[in-house]
Design a protein around this motif. Structure first.
Motif, PDB file in Angstrom:
ATOM      1  N   ILE A  60      31.987  89.586  30.461  1.00 37.07           N
ATOM      2  CA  ILE A  60      33.090  88.695  30.846  1.00 37.07           C
ATOM      3  C   ILE A  60      33.785  88.143  29.604  1.00 37.07           C
ATOM      4  O   ILE A  60      35.024  88.061  29.544  1.00 37.07           O
ATOM      5  CB  ILE A  60      32.570  87.567  31.749  1.00 37.07           C
ATOM      6  CG1 ILE A  60      32.116  88.153  33.098  1.00 37.07           C
ATOM      7  CG2 ILE A  60      33.635  86.491  31.969  1.00 37.07           C
ATOM      8  CD1 ILE A  60      31.319  87.197  33.951  1.00 37.07           C
ATOM      9  N   LEU A  95      32.962  88.638  37.298  1.00 35.53           N
ATOM     10  CA  LEU A  95      33.617  89.592  36.407  1.00 35.53           C
ATOM     11  C   LEU A  95      35.133  89.520  36.564  1.00 35.53           C
ATOM     12  O   LEU A  95      35.882  89.457  35.583  1.00 35.53           O
ATOM     13  CB  LEU A  95      33.129  91.007  36.700  1.00 35.53           C
ATOM     14  CG  LEU A  95      33.747  92.112  35.844  1.00 35.53           C
ATOM     15  CD1 LEU A  95      33.183  92.069  34.433  1.00 35.53           C
ATOM     16  CD2 LEU A  95      33.538  93.485  36.459  1.00 35.53           C
ATOM     17  N   GLY A 104      36.894  86.883  34.840  1.00 33.88           N
ATOM     18  CA  GLY A 104      37.030  87.061  33.400  1.00 33.88           C
ATOM     19  C   GLY A 104      38.285  87.832  33.026  1.00 33.88           C
ATOM     20  O   GLY A 104      38.692  87.824  31.853  1.00 33.88           O
TER      21      GLY A 104
END
Length: 696
Positions: free
Chosen positions: A82, A107, A110
């Motif tokens: 991330i 994820l 991110g």
């Protein structure tokens, strides 16, 4: 093996996850993703990056196949991946389709931007495994959906369609079709307009009003999540997102995550996760078994159980023919189904249109002849073998070849019932639990001659209607009720020894049950168990042993429906009130048997009741009635209110230690001849206690 692919489309690098079935964040996928992101950043022919999964799943989160292996902590771990995405100098767009859960959502958070299909399922369900999001989810989600919504999503594990999140900073664009194409086009727009790269970590959260929101959430969790620590730890982590710098919040989240990972609660919840998936795998039934078609269902009996069973199929669009002997009984049954749907509508869970759609799928009849075209018939009639014989003889007469004939029996011998037909291979037990439209457990009883495709079809159908299917062999009470008899007998023995019904209930409620056995009995109706005991007494008079419940029923006290049972109840109020009448009945019962009451501790009550479940469960396992110890746990968790944070009776026994369980049982058995008869130790349990091998 590569768990991702890399291609360039019009100066946009497209990284596609390839780790079916749900693109779990395996070590290989994490590593591939970082390598490909670095490759894209270093390529002057790439202006932006799109990461995506499949139509089924962007990512379902952690790869469960790596749980307990070194790969879970092998670098790059998810938090590092991330950070890599956040720090890329080219725009990173997450194209979200299917499920985007847990680490998959972390994820996506991110990435600099997120484009989602309207139907995509988004959430952080880690709390359902006794955990919290451990890769920044508790710190990032509040920054994009707001504190209150994030709190609810994280502490309940709620999954939400992307369409419902379109007005939040979580998603930059929501589309109906071709999410990857839309994400690539969006990435090109970002490049063309030279838009700034947005990092979720840089969004500020205003503390204004936060304390009030957090306190209200804390009070709700403390009152509603008995015995569960994960929801409150989730709240603590989310609170850090408001009052701590981002990196400090990440460190705090990680500390809490590691605490939960080593907790008995999380071990129990993760056990449940694996057990539910194992329960539908039958060793001698191939996964590719061809299923029978079930496009229309017939239900016999329009009472509470029959109506509830019918609703399960109506809910998923399967037409139901409901059969009764008399029109007024049919009318009452249909009215109850409609009322149940309308109550659900009033709570906002379904629309008025859905109510009418479901009711339109329901038809009624007074004749078995109208079952000629149904693919599955389920009887929900009185628990009497003669009644079952009449029903199955008629079903055998009218139903087409290849149709499935199912019984909702909770105790009777399915092989005898199958013998009433000329096609025992088509007969199976589908034991729903009341209320059948609510309770998750479906005990699927496999007869001696039940065909494999009938079993496979029943399991698949159970999953389709939202149940937790568990396969049982044939015995009196099958898995759940057979164990329930032992549980209730253990409670009765504790009562005879000196505990009161209310003390027993409170001890087990403090252990984690929503209600103790005597409150449950009053809710269900004492006359039901009384009828079963009388049937057994008639069949085997020498084996019949009177119980206090018989005396309660003889006094006309059948529970809440008569205003009195083990407790008394005021009109219109279900709150149990301790009744001196019951105390006197128990006292007289003890005196008639020469029993001098003693002090019984709450811990002894819990041990007696839970270890009785464990001992009977071990016998069921040894006899092959249950395929796995974990199947027994799923039965008790979903059908009998066993506290989830304990993981089920068999899992709990292994946490306590099988040696300690066996030692306690032997001590109970040594107290008297009657106790010795009741506490006949399961050989399998004793064997595993000696070998220190877990029950499987």
């Amino acid at each position: 093996m590569s768990h991702a692919t890399y291609e360039i489309k019009d100066r946009v690098a497209l990284i596609t996850f390839q780790n079916p079935p749900v693109n779990g964040m395996s070590y290989a996928l994490r590593k591939n993703l970082v390598v490909f992101v670095d490759q894209a950043e270093a390529d002057s022919g790439v202006d932006a990056i799109v990461i995506t999964g499949s139509a089924r799943a962007f990512s379902g989160g952690a790869d469960v196949t790596e749980f307990g292996t070194p790969k879970v902590l092998q670098q790059p771990i998810l938090r590092v991946v991330i950070e890599v995405l956040e720090n890329v100098t080219k725009p990173v767009v997450a194209a979200i389709d299917g499920v985007c859960l847990g680490g998959g959502l972390e994820l996506a958070l991110g990435a600099h931007y997120r484009v989602a299909a309207a139907h995509a399922q988004i959430g952080l369900p880690e709390v359902k495994l006794g955990l919290l999001p451990g890769a920044g989810g508790t710190q990032r989600l509040p920054r994009v959906v707001g504190l209150e919504k994030a709190l609810h999503m994280i502490t309940t594990g709620q999954v939400i369609k992307a369409k419902a999140l379109a007005d939040t900073a979580l998603l930059d664009k929501v589309v109906e079709t071709d999410v990857v194409g839309a994400a690539i086009a969006f990435a090109k727009e970002v490049v063309a307009q030279n838009l700034p790269l947005k990092r979720v970590r840089d969004i500020e959260i205003s503390p204004e009003g936060a304390n009030e929101i957090l306190q209200a959430a804390r009070e709700k969790l403390e009152n509603g999540k008995k015995g569960q620590i994960a929801p409150l730890k989730c709240l603590d982590a989310v609170q850090a997102s408001v009052f701590m710098p981002f990196d400090d919040g990440l460190k705090f989240e990680r500390e809490l995550f590691l605490q939960l990972m080593s907790s008995p609660e999380s071990a129990a919840m993760r056990h449940i996760f694996s057990a539910e998936r194992a329960a539908t795998k039958i060793p001698d039934v191939p996964a590719d078994t061809l299923l029978r078609k079930v496009e229309k269902v017939g239900v016999i009996g329009a009472g509470t159980m029959g109506g509830g069973i019918s609703m399960n199929f109506l809910n998923v669009g399967i037409p139901v023919v409901l059969l009764e002997q008399k029109q007024d009984a049919l009318d009452r049954g249909v009215a109850t189904i409609r009322r149940n749907y309308e109550n659900t509508m009033k709570k906002g869970r379904i629309t008025a249109e859905q109510v009418e759609e479901r009711m339109a799928l329901l038809s009624t009849t007074l004749s078995y002849d109208d079952f000629a075209d149904v693919d599955l018939a389920i009887e929900a009639v009185f628990e009497n073998m003669d009644v079952k014989k009449a029903v199955f003889s008629e079903l055998d007469r009218v139903m087409k070849k290849g149709a499935i004939l199912a019984s909702n029996t909770s105790t009777l011998d399915l092989n005898v019932i199958a013998g009433f037909t000329s096609r025992p291979e088509d007969v199976i037990g589908l034991h729903f639990f009341s209320p059948a439209n609510v309770m998750k457990l479906l005990e699927i009883v496999r007869g001696e001659k039940t065909a494999k495709d009938v079993l496979a079809t029943s399991i698949a159908l159970g999953k389709k209607i939202g149940k937790k299917p568990v396969v049982s062999g044939v015995c009196d009470g099958f898995i759940g009720n057979r164990m329930l008899y032992a549980y209730r007998d253990a409670a009765d023995n504790a009562m005879l020894a000196g505990a009161s019904p209310s003390q027993i209930d409170k001890a087990l409620e403090n252990f984690g049950f929503a209600m103790g056995p005597y409150r449950v009995a009053d809710l269900a109706g004492l006359d039901i168990g009384w009828a079963v005991r009388k049937r057994r007494a008639e069949a085997n008079p020498d084996a019949y042993v009177p119980v206090v419940a018989d005396r309660i029923c003889e006094a006309g006290r059948f529970g809440q429906k008569t205003g009195a049972g083990w407790y008394k109840y005021e009109a219109g109020n279900r709150t149990p009130i301790v009744d001196p009448v019951v105390e006197n009945i128990v006292k007289e019962f003890r005196e008639a048997r020469g029993i001098t009451p003693r002090v019984v501790s709450d811990q002894e009550i819990v041990n007696r009741c839970i270890f009785a479940l464990v001992n009977e469960g071990a016998k069921i396992l040894e006899e092959g009635i249950a395929l796995r110890a974990s199947d027994i746990d799923i039965v008790y968790l979903n059908g009998y209110g066993f506290p989830a944070h304990r993981g089920g009776p068999m899992h709990y026994a292994q946490q306590v230690g099988l040696f300690n369980v066996v030692r306690a049982i032997k001590r109970f058995a040594a107290a008297s001849e009657a106790e010795a008869r009741f506490w006949k130790l399961a050989p399998l349990l004793e064997k595993h206690a000696e070998s220190n091998e877990p029950l499987k």
